[in-house]
Design an enzyme around this catalytic site. Sequence first.
Site, PDB file in Angstrom:
ATOM      1  N   ASN A 413       0.845  -1.188   0.000  1.00 15.71           N
ATOM      2  CA  ASN A 413       0.000   0.000   0.000  1.00 15.71           C
ATOM      3  C   ASN A 413       0.887   1.246   0.000  1.00 15.71           C
ATOM      4  OD1 ASN A 413      -2.331   1.525   0.079  1.00 15.71           O
ATOM      5  ND2 ASN A 413      -2.492   1.445   2.307  1.00 15.71           N
ATOM      6  N   GLY A 437      -1.292   2.577  -5.563  1.00 13.97           N
ATOM      7  CA  GLY A 437      -0.832   3.940  -5.449  1.00 13.97           C
ATOM      8  C   GLY A 437      -1.807   4.825  -4.685  1.00 13.97           C
ATOM      9  N   HIS A 465       7.033 -14.469 -14.662  1.00 16.02           N
ATOM     10  CA  HIS A 465       6.687 -14.776 -16.052  1.00 16.02           C
ATOM     11  C   HIS A 465       7.111 -16.180 -16.463  1.00 16.02           C
ATOM     12  CE1 HIS A 465       4.970 -13.796 -19.745  1.00 16.02           C
ATOM     13  NE2 HIS A 465       5.738 -12.805 -20.170  1.00 16.02           N
ATOM     14  N   ASP A 469       1.343 -16.205 -17.414  1.00 11.23           N
ATOM     15  CA  ASP A 469       1.310 -15.452 -18.667  1.00 11.23           C
ATOM     16  C   ASP A 469       0.474 -14.190 -18.513  1.00 11.23           C
ATOM     17  OD1 ASP A 469      -1.414 -16.235 -18.884  1.00 11.23           O
ATOM     18  OD2 ASP A 469      -0.821 -18.084 -19.904  1.00 11.23           O
TER      19      ASP A 469
END
Length: 495
Positions: A413, A437, A465, A469
């Site tokens: 946060n 944000g 990754h 995906d």
Amino acid sequence: MTMASWRACMMLRGSVRGSVRGVRGLGYGISPLSRKANERQLATLGHRRLRRRYLENQSRTLRELCTSSPDLQEASSGTPFILADIGEGITEVEIIRWYVAEGDHVTQFQKLVEVQSDKANVDITSRYEGKILKLGYAEGDIALVGTPLCFLETADAPASKPTETEHVPRSGGDVEIVEDPKKRRVLASPPVRLLAKEHNVDLSTLSGRGPEGRIMKEDVLEVLEERSETTPGLSEFQNYPSPGKYKASLQQRELNDSSEAHETTVPIRGLQRAMVKTMTAAVAVPHLNLGEEICFDQLAGIKNSVSKWAMDKHNLKITFLPFLIKATSLALSSFPVLNSRVDEGCENVIYQKQHNISIAMDTPKGLVVPNIKLVQELSVLDIARELNRLSETTKAGRFREEDLAGGTFALSNVGSIAGTYTSPVIMLPQVAIGAIGRIQRLPRFDEDGSVVEKRIAHVTWAADHRIIDGATIANFSNLWKRHVENPAEMILEMK
């Protein structure tokens, strides 16, 4: 005890430390091996098992040498208190503070020292009753599993005759501690003695404010401040704060005192040291990032409507974060691969049923990431209670191992401090993390095409990754967004 015997014991400790570091980075083997040979051994037999076996062998060797060598027997001067394996694959800890000093009498189960590992702060208690003869490490040192934390005089191990002057090797050089039999016994930790020695402060003339009259750093600093006030020209003490305002860390004081130096070297310790290890490992993982814009209007309405009730009935402050954590758990139920981890060789995916959501928290000691266990079984109110407990725990600087271990997914946060966008880094062995944000009031088009004010925040996801995906993280983000923007629907889906 002679200087030579003590140096012999410390050289053995240093050789063990260097060997263990070599093992952690290269492989297993007491005899020196080439880097490639070590790497081949690790790949064949497994890093964790070999490191544990190596540490057991080194600890056994150290104990045998301490009992068989006359010099080392003299150096130990009693019963060595060995730092035992505290689990979780931990091989070294940082000495945070000693609760005892050389010469103190301790009882069984009395607290000796507070240490900090990569995962938690731990108080280590004494297994013996006796007198502390020697502290093996100073505060701030790195202690290795299997090496002596200190030496005690017990009923079965009488002490050797002490000398008037003893040199205690420390990480920053030799510290000379002079014991004058004509003066009263002084209780003070090694850093306090060093500070007093550097500035010619006679500890035997001070009245300590600590337990049993123990002299604290504040006592020495008070003397230094009095000197600077009464004696002109003592500018070297002007940077020391008064005891009432003494909140700066030792690291900051060292920076302030180095007025003539253009740079200062500060060792990486504690939580920062753990972050170095974690982030260094994480950058080797290919990251997939995805950002999304979230409207908080409806969630703000629900939060505001229940805030007063939660405070009056449960004494809890309700923020957006408990709702975001619950939304994360609900979305993970549909995309369990984001709540998984991979093995060391990245050959298998391990799915985890528990949703232990890690929350990044800023503390005076640095970043800490505790986790809330079993979020899938908790209500928003339960999550708020846990957040409150973790916040109080981290503010006090006391991190329980069970709070820091076992996280499966992370949220940051960071917007509560500053920033609208960020690019979070995965906290291994987890495979995904989200960062939210700052919420802003921005103009947006409504369904009729009119410009209206909206509460908008941006969330950025990062995923491993190698196994996740783009479509998977995008679909997860869409589901999480729907839960946050339509909290009434989310409440209906809660179990």
